[in-house]
Design a protein around this motif. Sequence first.
Motif, short mmCIF file in Angstrom:
data_model
loop_
_atom_site.label_atom_id
_atom_site.label_comp_id
_atom_site.label_asym_id
_atom_site.label_seq_id
_atom_site.Cartn_x
_atom_site.Cartn_y
_atom_site.Cartn_z
N MET A 46 0.83 -1.21 0.00
CA MET A 46 0.00 0.00 0.00
C MET A 46 0.86 1.25 0.00
SD MET A 46 -3.30 -0.82 2.42
CE MET A 46 -2.34 -0.98 3.90
N ILE A 47 1.88 1.27 0.81
CA ILE A 47 2.73 2.46 0.93
C ILE A 47 3.45 2.76 -0.38
CG2 ILE A 47 4.83 3.36 2.04
CD1 ILE A 47 3.84 1.83 4.60
N PHE A 48 3.90 1.71 -1.07
CA PHE A 48 4.69 1.91 -2.28
C PHE A 48 3.88 1.78 -3.57
CE2 PHE A 48 7.84 0.87 0.96
CZ PHE A 48 8.65 1.99 0.83
N GLY A 49 2.55 1.72 -3.47
CA GLY A 49 1.69 1.79 -4.64
C GLY A 49 1.34 0.47 -5.30
N GLY A 50 1.66 -0.65 -4.70
CA GLY A 50 1.34 -1.95 -5.29
C GLY A 50 -0.13 -2.31 -5.18
N THR A 51 -0.81 -1.75 -4.21
CA THR A 51 -2.24 -1.96 -4.03
C THR A 51 -2.82 -0.70 -3.38
OG1 THR A 51 -3.91 -3.49 -3.16
CG2 THR A 51 -2.04 -3.03 -1.73
#
Length: 70
Positions: A46-51
């Motif tokens: 979530m933090i790095f944009g994967g979900t």
Amino acid sequence: SKKKKTVITLFASPYSLSLFDSLEFASAVVQGYENNDYLMSLSAQMIFGGTSAKGKLPVTAAKTFLSVQE
């Protein structure tokens, strides 16, 4: 100068937020509820944009953190 973003990730009860004096420095708070590998991996995604994720806590952890947008 480029401002760095700080994300607080908590793998415990949301009531643990009451132990913080302030989170004004944080860009976001991710609440994991449990300390396990699955939630740690999902939080990193979530933090790095994967979900993606959105929402708000179903409890008032501390009056200090009440949203002004409510």
